[in-house]
Design an enzyme around this catalytic site. Structure first.
Site, mmCIF file in Angstrom:
data_model
loop_
_atom_site.group_PDB
_atom_site.id
_atom_site.type_symbol
_atom_site.label_atom_id
_atom_site.label_comp_id
_atom_site.label_asym_id
_atom_site.label_seq_id
_atom_site.Cartn_x
_atom_site.Cartn_y
_atom_site.Cartn_z
ATOM 1 N N HIS A 115 82.986 61.258 -55.468
ATOM 2 C CA HIS A 115 82.946 62.535 -54.381
ATOM 3 C C HIS A 115 81.601 63.972 -54.701
ATOM 4 O O HIS A 115 81.436 64.808 -54.526
ATOM 5 C CB HIS A 115 84.376 63.336 -54.538
ATOM 6 C CG HIS A 115 85.551 62.560 -54.460
ATOM 7 N ND1 HIS A 115 86.204 62.286 -54.989
ATOM 8 C CD2 HIS A 115 85.515 60.803 -53.446
ATOM 9 C CE1 HIS A 115 87.256 61.035 -55.401
ATOM 10 N NE2 HIS A 115 86.385 60.836 -53.355
ATOM 11 N N LYS A 132 103.457 61.315 -49.473
ATOM 12 C CA LYS A 132 102.455 59.919 -49.891
ATOM 13 C C LYS A 132 102.168 60.506 -51.803
ATOM 14 O O LYS A 132 102.192 61.782 -51.778
ATOM 15 C CB LYS A 132 101.059 59.609 -49.790
ATOM 16 C CG LYS A 132 99.866 59.030 -50.207
ATOM 17 C CD LYS A 132 98.696 58.730 -49.285
ATOM 18 C CE LYS A 132 97.856 58.424 -50.278
ATOM 19 N NZ LYS A 132 96.225 58.667 -49.903
ATOM 20 N N ARG A 167 81.604 52.912 -48.960
ATOM 21 C CA ARG A 167 80.646 52.240 -50.790
ATOM 22 C C ARG A 167 80.452 50.874 -50.109
ATOM 23 O O ARG A 167 79.249 50.544 -50.527
ATOM 24 C CB ARG A 167 81.774 51.984 -51.248
ATOM 25 C CG ARG A 167 82.478 53.688 -52.443
ATOM 26 C CD ARG A 167 83.444 53.668 -52.515
ATOM 27 N NE ARG A 167 84.369 53.972 -51.959
ATOM 28 C CZ ARG A 167 85.371 54.734 -51.460
ATOM 29 N NH1 ARG A 167 85.852 54.721 -53.585
ATOM 30 N NH2 ARG A 167 86.417 54.655 -50.842
ATOM 31 N N SER A 188 88.890 56.407 -56.801
ATOM 32 C CA SER A 188 89.930 57.589 -57.513
ATOM 33 C C SER A 188 90.595 56.528 -58.131
ATOM 34 O O SER A 188 91.886 56.860 -59.240
ATOM 35 C CB SER A 188 90.924 58.159 -56.607
ATOM 36 O OG SER A 188 90.016 59.656 -56.388
#
Ligand code: ADP
Length: 165
Positions: free
Chosen positions: A20, A44, A94, A131
């Site tokens: 990030h 969530k 990614r 993460s």
């Protein structure tokens, strides 16, 4: 002088990683201002609360306060984009595996609110940083010092020390 260019970098940031940080840093060479938009989604479960996630980001970018703003949002991203008067979203990519989901979101945001998404390829050394990997390794007591800054590693240690009590 032209209009200041502001972009939104949305995500969960649970927690913030070197991936990030790299995206924000690279965006700052093109955009005048980046609003990091931390998703607050009560449906969530996250390891860090939205306040904790924001405070880790604020700490990281404290030297660039003028150009990097950290905010939370809930609901539709296009509504948040309207609220802050921006029509640019930044996302990192990614691997090919990110592509399907990102393409769906980008098309949806474009058709819902005329908001365009700009993609930046992750740096090679960050291609496998996420993460969720960071949370898993830290939960098992492994070192994440190459994946996150030291203050984030400390925060992870704090979480998992609490959990094991
Ligand atoms: P989300 O749940 O919205 O994917 P994340 O916090 O996982 O939230 O990611 C936010 C943004 O940061 C996404 O665009 C993601 O592709 C990007 N990102 C995550 N990890 C990396 C990385 N290692 N390198 C570059 N970009 C990344």
């Amino acid at each position: 002088m032209g209009k200041a260019l502001t972009a939104i970098f949305p995500g969960s940031f649970d927690p913030m990683t070197n991936g990030h940080i790299d995206i924000v840093g690279r965006c700052l060479s093109t955009f005048d201002k980046i609003i990091i938009a931390v998703l607050s989604n009560p449906g969530k479960t996250t390891l860090f609360t939205v306040e904790e996630r924001m405070s880790l980001l604020q700490k990281e970018f404290s030297a660039q306060k003028e150009r990097v703003e950290v905010r939370s949002f809930s609901g539709l991203l296009v509504d948040f984009a309207n609220e802050v008067k921006t029509s640019v979203i930044i996302r990192g990519l990614r691997a090919i595996s990110d592509f399907d989901y990102e393409a769906q979101m980008a098309l949806m945001n474009r058709s819902l609110g005329g908001v365009d998404t700009f993609f930046l390829m992750a740096r090679e050394e960050n291609s496998y940083v996420s993460s969720s990997i960071v949370r898993q390794v830290a939960a098992l007591g492994g070192s994440v010092s190459r994946l996150v800054p030291a203050h984030v590693e400390q925060a992870l240690k704090g979480k998992f020390a609490q959990a094991s009590k």
